[in-house]
Write a protein that holds these residues in place. Structure first.
Motif, PDB file in Angstrom:
ATOM      1  N   UNK A 212       0.840  -1.198   0.000  1.00  0.00           N
ATOM      2  CA  UNK A 212       0.000   0.000   0.000  1.00  0.00           C
ATOM      3  C   UNK A 212       0.876   1.249   0.000  1.00  0.00           C
ATOM      4  N   UNK A 213       2.027   1.171   0.623  1.00  0.00           N
ATOM      5  CA  UNK A 213       2.966   2.304   0.638  1.00  0.00           C
ATOM      6  C   UNK A 213       3.472   2.601  -0.773  1.00  0.00           C
ATOM      7  N   UNK A 214       3.735   1.550  -1.557  1.00  0.00           N
ATOM      8  CA  UNK A 214       4.153   1.737  -2.947  1.00  0.00           C
ATOM      9  C   UNK A 214       3.074   2.470  -3.744  1.00  0.00           C
ATOM     10  N   UNK A 215       1.828   2.040  -3.562  1.00  0.00           N
ATOM     11  CA  UNK A 215       0.727   2.656  -4.294  1.00  0.00           C
ATOM     12  C   UNK A 215       0.503   4.097  -3.866  1.00  0.00           C
ATOM     13  N   UNK A 216       0.582   4.376  -2.588  1.00  0.00           N
ATOM     14  CA  UNK A 216       0.425   5.747  -2.111  1.00  0.00           C
ATOM     15  C   UNK A 216       1.520   6.645  -2.675  1.00  0.00           C
TER      16      UNK A 216
ATOM     17  N   UNK B 158      -0.299  13.277  -8.088  1.00  0.00           N
ATOM     18  CA  UNK B 158      -0.997  14.475  -7.630  1.00  0.00           C
ATOM     19  C   UNK B 158      -0.062  15.679  -7.554  1.00  0.00           C
ATOM     20  N   UNK B 159       1.174  15.463  -7.126  1.00  0.00           N
ATOM     21  CA  UNK B 159       2.143  16.562  -7.083  1.00  0.00           C
ATOM     22  C   UNK B 159       2.442  17.085  -8.479  1.00  0.00           C
ATOM     23  N   UNK B 160       2.570  16.183  -9.455  1.00  0.00           N
ATOM     24  CA  UNK B 160       2.784  16.604 -10.843  1.00  0.00           C
ATOM     25  C   UNK B 160       1.599  17.401 -11.369  1.00  0.00           C
ATOM     26  N   UNK B 161       0.403  16.953 -11.046  1.00  0.00           N
ATOM     27  CA  UNK B 161      -0.798  17.644 -11.491  1.00  0.00           C
ATOM     28  C   UNK B 161      -0.880  19.050 -10.889  1.00  0.00           C
ATOM     29  N   UNK B 162      -0.566  19.167  -9.621  1.00  0.00           N
ATOM     30  CA  UNK B 162      -0.572  20.482  -8.969  1.00  0.00           C
ATOM     31  C   UNK B 162       0.480  21.392  -9.595  1.00  0.00           C
ATOM     32  N   UNK B 163       1.659  20.849  -9.842  1.00  0.00           N
ATOM     33  CA  UNK B 163       2.739  21.629 -10.454  1.00  0.00           C
ATOM     34  C   UNK B 163       2.326  22.131 -11.843  1.00  0.00           C
ATOM     35  N   UNK B 164       1.669  21.258 -12.631  1.00  0.00           N
ATOM     36  CA  UNK B 164       1.210  21.655 -13.963  1.00  0.00           C
ATOM     37  C   UNK B 164       0.150  22.747 -13.891  1.00  0.00           C
TER      38      UNK B 164
END
Length: 63
Positions: free
Chosen positions: A30-34, A41-47
């Protein structure tokens, strides 16, 4: 990820496509998936920030 959350699984086996004997190729946690979801999400926010505040964005710029 939904399956892991619903059943409180922390790890799931990964099998190869077409393997009828159920050979485990690896384990995903689950840690890998998170980590993957967080990076996405960080990439989307940056874009979005680049679109809103970047040099290519201006409300008065001609089309």
């Amino acid at each position: 990820m939904d399956l892991m959350e619903r059943h409180h699984y922390r790890h799931l086996p990964v099998t190869a496509d077409g393997e009828s004997d159920g050979t485990v190729m690896g384990i995903v946690s689950i840690r890998d998936l998170f980590a993957v979801v967080r990076a996405h999400l960080e990439d989307e926010i940056r874009d979005r920030e680049a679109f809103i505040f970047g040099s290519n964005y201006s409300a008065s710029a001609p089309p």
